[in-house]
Design a protein around this motif. Structure first.
Motif, PDB file in Angstrom:
ATOM      1  N   MET A 114     -58.073  27.256 -30.797  1.00 42.53           N
ATOM      2  CA  MET A 114     -58.659  28.895 -29.436  1.00 42.53           C
ATOM      3  C   MET A 114     -58.956  28.425 -28.303  1.00 42.53           C
ATOM      4  O   MET A 114     -58.987  27.636 -27.973  1.00 42.53           O
ATOM      5  CB  MET A 114     -59.631  29.938 -30.292  1.00 42.53           C
ATOM      6  N   GLN A 115     -58.001  30.026 -27.745  1.00 45.03           N
ATOM      7  CA  GLN A 115     -58.170  29.548 -26.149  1.00 45.03           C
ATOM      8  C   GLN A 115     -58.574  31.286 -25.200  1.00 45.03           C
ATOM      9  O   GLN A 115     -58.694  32.465 -26.582  1.00 45.03           O
ATOM     10  CB  GLN A 115     -57.091  30.260 -25.635  1.00 45.03           C
ATOM     11  N   HIS A 116     -60.085  31.107 -25.580  1.00 47.98           N
ATOM     12  CA  HIS A 116     -61.106  32.636 -25.263  1.00 47.98           C
ATOM     13  C   HIS A 116     -61.619  32.306 -23.563  1.00 47.98           C
ATOM     14  O   HIS A 116     -62.126  31.533 -23.346  1.00 47.98           O
ATOM     15  CB  HIS A 116     -61.837  32.545 -26.203  1.00 47.98           C
ATOM     16  N   GLN A 117     -61.226  33.551 -23.174  1.00 48.52           N
ATOM     17  CA  GLN A 117     -61.725  33.549 -21.383  1.00 48.52           C
ATOM     18  C   GLN A 117     -61.347  32.547 -20.960  1.00 48.52           C
ATOM     19  O   GLN A 117     -62.342  31.755 -19.969  1.00 48.52           O
ATOM     20  CB  GLN A 117     -63.561  34.331 -21.219  1.00 48.52           C
ATOM     21  N   GLY A 118     -60.304  31.893 -20.855  1.00 42.93           N
ATOM     22  CA  GLY A 118     -59.600  30.919 -19.968  1.00 42.93           C
ATOM     23  C   GLY A 118     -60.290  29.665 -19.969  1.00 42.93           C
ATOM     24  O   GLY A 118     -60.044  28.787 -19.611  1.00 42.93           O
ATOM     25  N   HIS A 119     -60.993  29.180 -21.238  1.00 46.20           N
ATOM     26  CA  HIS A 119     -61.382  28.610 -22.048  1.00 46.20           C
ATOM     27  C   HIS A 119     -60.964  28.012 -23.240  1.00 46.20           C
ATOM     28  O   HIS A 119     -60.431  28.660 -24.338  1.00 46.20           O
ATOM     29  CB  HIS A 119     -63.200  28.513 -21.976  1.00 46.20           C
ATOM     30  N   TRP A 120     -60.340  26.428 -23.020  1.00 46.43           N
ATOM     31  CA  TRP A 120     -60.243  26.241 -24.230  1.00 46.43           C
ATOM     32  C   TRP A 120     -60.877  25.078 -25.328  1.00 46.43           C
ATOM     33  O   TRP A 120     -61.344  24.533 -24.379  1.00 46.43           O
ATOM     34  CB  TRP A 120     -58.416  25.507 -24.087  1.00 46.43           C
ATOM     35  N   LEU A 121     -60.900  25.566 -26.624  1.00 44.51           N
ATOM     36  CA  LEU A 121     -61.825  25.175 -27.490  1.00 44.51           C
ATOM     37  C   LEU A 121     -61.141  24.235 -28.383  1.00 44.51           C
ATOM     38  O   LEU A 121     -59.742  23.898 -28.981  1.00 44.51           O
ATOM     39  CB  LEU A 121     -62.159  26.155 -29.013  1.00 44.51           C
ATOM     40  N   ILE A 122     -61.515  22.722 -28.179  1.00 40.98           N
ATOM     41  CA  ILE A 122     -60.392  21.745 -29.071  1.00 40.98           C
ATOM     42  C   ILE A 122     -61.249  21.247 -30.006  1.00 40.98           C
ATOM     43  O   ILE A 122     -62.623  20.831 -30.202  1.00 40.98           O
ATOM     44  CB  ILE A 122     -59.776  20.483 -28.311  1.00 40.98           C
ATOM     45  N   GLN A 123     -60.660  20.510 -31.371  1.00 40.55           N
ATOM     46  CA  GLN A 123     -61.010  19.668 -32.849  1.00 40.55           C
ATOM     47  C   GLN A 123     -60.796  18.869 -32.739  1.00 40.55           C
ATOM     48  O   GLN A 123     -59.579  18.311 -32.649  1.00 40.55           O
ATOM     49  CB  GLN A 123     -61.461  21.254 -33.996  1.00 40.55           C
ATOM     50  N   GLN A 124     -61.781  18.209 -33.510  1.00 42.40           N
ATOM     51  CA  GLN A 124     -60.423  16.767 -33.814  1.00 42.40           C
ATOM     52  C   GLN A 124     -61.827  16.659 -35.220  1.00 42.40           C
ATOM     53  O   GLN A 124     -63.261  16.284 -35.074  1.00 42.40           O
ATOM     54  CB  GLN A 124     -61.583  15.637 -32.103  1.00 42.40           C
ATOM     55  N   THR A 125     -61.772  15.377 -36.106  1.00 43.77           N
ATOM     56  CA  THR A 125     -62.502  14.932 -37.130  1.00 43.77           C
ATOM     57  C   THR A 125     -61.702  13.366 -36.680  1.00 43.77           C
ATOM     58  O   THR A 125     -60.382  12.871 -37.518  1.00 43.77           O
ATOM     59  CB  THR A 125     -61.840  15.172 -38.766  1.00 43.77           C
ATOM     60  N   ALA A 126     -62.822  12.691 -36.516  1.00 43.65           N
ATOM     61  CA  ALA A 126     -61.962  11.033 -36.376  1.00 43.65           C
ATOM     62  C   ALA A 126     -63.604  10.597 -36.690  1.00 43.65           C
ATOM     63  O   ALA A 126     -64.584  10.737 -36.676  1.00 43.65           O
ATOM     64  CB  ALA A 126     -61.790  10.660 -35.173  1.00 43.65           C
ATOM     65  N   HIS A 127     -63.542   9.002 -36.404  1.00 44.24           N
ATOM     66  CA  HIS A 127     -64.098   7.798 -36.625  1.00 44.24           C
ATOM     67  C   HIS A 127     -65.135   7.890 -34.654  1.00 44.24           C
ATOM     68  O   HIS A 127     -64.029   8.767 -34.292  1.00 44.24           O
ATOM     69  CB  HIS A 127     -63.563   6.380 -36.254  1.00 44.24           C
ATOM     70  N   PRO A 128     -66.246   7.692 -34.803  1.00 43.15           N
ATOM     71  CA  PRO A 128     -67.185   7.625 -33.774  1.00 43.15           C
ATOM     72  C   PRO A 128     -66.633   6.923 -32.701  1.00 43.15           C
ATOM     73  O   PRO A 128     -66.409   7.575 -31.575  1.00 43.15           O
ATOM     74  CB  PRO A 128     -68.330   7.556 -34.168  1.00 43.15           C
ATOM     75  N   GLY A 129     -65.301   6.219 -32.866  1.00 44.21           N
ATOM     76  CA  GLY A 129     -64.816   5.357 -31.697  1.00 44.21           C
ATOM     77  C   GLY A 129     -63.850   5.993 -30.731  1.00 44.21           C
ATOM     78  O   GLY A 129     -63.548   6.457 -29.848  1.00 44.21           O
ATOM     79  N   ASP A 130     -63.235   6.495 -32.021  1.00 47.10           N
ATOM     80  CA  ASP A 130     -61.824   7.159 -31.582  1.00 47.10           C
ATOM     81  C   ASP A 130     -62.538   8.696 -30.932  1.00 47.10           C
ATOM     82  O   ASP A 130     -61.405   9.374 -30.047  1.00 47.10           O
ATOM     83  CB  ASP A 130     -61.349   8.236 -33.053  1.00 47.10           C
ATOM     84  N   ILE A 131     -63.348   9.856 -31.009  1.00 47.29           N
ATOM     85  CA  ILE A 131     -63.871  10.799 -30.921  1.00 47.29           C
ATOM     86  C   ILE A 131     -64.471  10.260 -29.282  1.00 47.29           C
ATOM     87  O   ILE A 131     -64.181  10.849 -28.247  1.00 47.29           O
ATOM     88  CB  ILE A 131     -65.396  11.099 -31.297  1.00 47.29           C
ATOM     89  N   GLN A 132     -65.112   9.320 -29.166  1.00 44.98           N
ATOM     90  CA  GLN A 132     -65.302   8.768 -27.942  1.00 44.98           C
ATOM     91  C   GLN A 132     -64.385   8.169 -26.757  1.00 44.98           C
ATOM     92  O   GLN A 132     -64.335   8.272 -25.619  1.00 44.98           O
ATOM     93  CB  GLN A 132     -66.188   7.119 -27.899  1.00 44.98           C
ATOM     94  N   ARG A 133     -63.190   7.600 -27.176  1.00 47.87           N
ATOM     95  CA  ARG A 133     -61.947   7.474 -26.736  1.00 47.87           C
ATOM     96  C   ARG A 133     -61.673   8.602 -26.044  1.00 47.87           C
ATOM     97  O   ARG A 133     -61.502   9.042 -24.543  1.00 47.87           O
ATOM     98  CB  ARG A 133     -61.361   6.481 -27.556  1.00 47.87           C
ATOM     99  N   LEU A 134     -61.000   9.862 -26.987  1.00 50.16           N
ATOM    100  CA  LEU A 134     -61.076  11.210 -26.259  1.00 50.16           C
ATOM    101  C   LEU A 134     -61.559  11.877 -25.204  1.00 50.16           C
ATOM    102  O   LEU A 134     -61.193  12.083 -24.451  1.00 50.16           O
ATOM    103  CB  LEU A 134     -60.330  12.188 -27.642  1.00 50.16           C
ATOM    104  N   TYR A 135     -62.989  11.822 -25.901  1.00 47.13           N
ATOM    105  CA  TYR A 135     -64.013  12.026 -24.488  1.00 47.13           C
ATOM    106  C   TYR A 135     -63.785  11.229 -23.709  1.00 47.13           C
ATOM    107  O   TYR A 135     -63.562  12.601 -22.355  1.00 47.13           O
ATOM    108  CB  TYR A 135     -64.919  12.548 -25.585  1.00 47.13           C
ATOM    109  N   ASN A 136     -63.425  10.126 -23.825  1.00 48.04           N
ATOM    110  CA  ASN A 136     -63.655   9.127 -21.746  1.00 48.04           C
ATOM    111  C   ASN A 136     -62.278   9.767 -21.256  1.00 48.04           C
ATOM    112  O   ASN A 136     -62.343  10.100 -20.193  1.00 48.04           O
ATOM    113  CB  ASN A 136     -63.423   8.057 -22.650  1.00 48.04           C
ATOM    114  N   GLU A 137     -61.136  10.338 -21.761  1.00 43.35           N
ATOM    115  CA  GLU A 137     -59.989  10.390 -21.576  1.00 43.35           C
ATOM    116  C   GLU A 137     -60.521  11.843 -20.936  1.00 43.35           C
ATOM    117  O   GLU A 137     -59.057  12.215 -20.102  1.00 43.35           O
ATOM    118  CB  GLU A 137     -58.757  10.601 -22.269  1.00 43.35           C
ATOM    119  N   LEU A 138     -60.975  12.921 -21.545  1.00 45.94           N
ATOM    120  CA  LEU A 138     -61.211  14.066 -21.556  1.00 45.94           C
ATOM    121  C   LEU A 138     -62.023  14.176 -19.920  1.00 45.94           C
ATOM    122  O   LEU A 138     -61.607  15.705 -19.198  1.00 45.94           O
ATOM    123  CB  LEU A 138     -61.462  14.888 -22.373  1.00 45.94           C
ATOM    124  N   ASP A 139     -62.401  13.321 -19.879  1.00 42.31           N
ATOM    125  CA  ASP A 139     -64.352  13.348 -19.145  1.00 42.31           C
ATOM    126  C   ASP A 139     -63.412  13.516 -17.671  1.00 42.31           C
ATOM    127  O   ASP A 139     -62.572  13.150 -16.878  1.00 42.31           O
ATOM    128  CB  ASP A 139     -65.003  12.543 -18.842  1.00 42.31           C
TER     129      ASP A 139
END
Length: 182
Positions: A114-139
């Motif tokens: 969802m988008q609420h008050q100018g912020h975006w909430l994003i969800q991901q279900t994945a292996h821990p390494g994949d979550i870390q890779r997305l986190y690194n790209e969004l950091d």
């Protein structure tokens, strides 16, 4: 004596919602020095019952003994341990979302909640390494919040099933010793 390697197990406990139960559960893992990797507690549809989930590094041979110890804690109603693959559920909160960000999210199979008050909430279900890779790209400055929880993909085994498997293994082992002895 050789020390047994630690594996990751996911313990799920249904408990009465009472003061001190979480600390008693954590102490049960701390005494033998089994590291708790992640922890979550959630309400259930029964008001006085909570679900506590712990991802723990523990020797595989000690998991069934730990189930017995957890069941002895006053207030613990049921304990299951998952022996399957562990995935993570992650939520990212972004202050802005550009076209480049949307391409990154698509590449990592993440979804906008969802988008609420100018912020975006994003969800991901994945292996821990994949979550870390997305986190690194969004950091960066746009990433203003992050949370992740473990989830079990496999069918959990309750203690009765674990005990039956152990008894069957003991019977097979006994039969093989009798055969060798003859």
């Amino acid at each position: 004596m050789k020390k047994e390697a630690l594996t990751t197990k996911l313990f799920s406990l249904s408990c009465h919602d009472q003061d001190g139960i979480l600390s008693r559960i954590i102490q049960t893992f701390s005494r033998p020095n089994y590291p708790v990797v992640s922890l979550s507690q959630a309400r259930t549809d029964v008001r006085e019952v909570v679900l506590i989930t712990l991802e723990v590094r523990i020797p595989a041979s000690k998991a069934d003994h730990m189930v017995l110890r957890l069941q002895k804690i006053i207030g613990v109603l049921e304990v299951t341990v998952s022996f399957g693959a562990i995935m993570q559920y992650a939520v990212y909160r972004l202050s802005s979302c550009t076209g480049e960000t949307l391409n990154i999210l698509r590449r990592h199979q993440a979804q906008t909640i969802m988008q609420h008050q100018g912020h975006w909430l994003i969800q991901q279900t994945a292996h821990p390494g994949d979550i870390q890779r997305l986190y690194n790209e969004l950091d960066g400055p746009a990433l203003v919040g992050f949370s992740q929880l473990p989830i079990a993909i496999s069918q959990p085994l309750c203690w009765e099933e674990v005990k039956e498997v152990g008894e069957l293994a003991n019977e097979v082992h006994s039969l093989s010793r009798v055969t060798v002895a003859q």
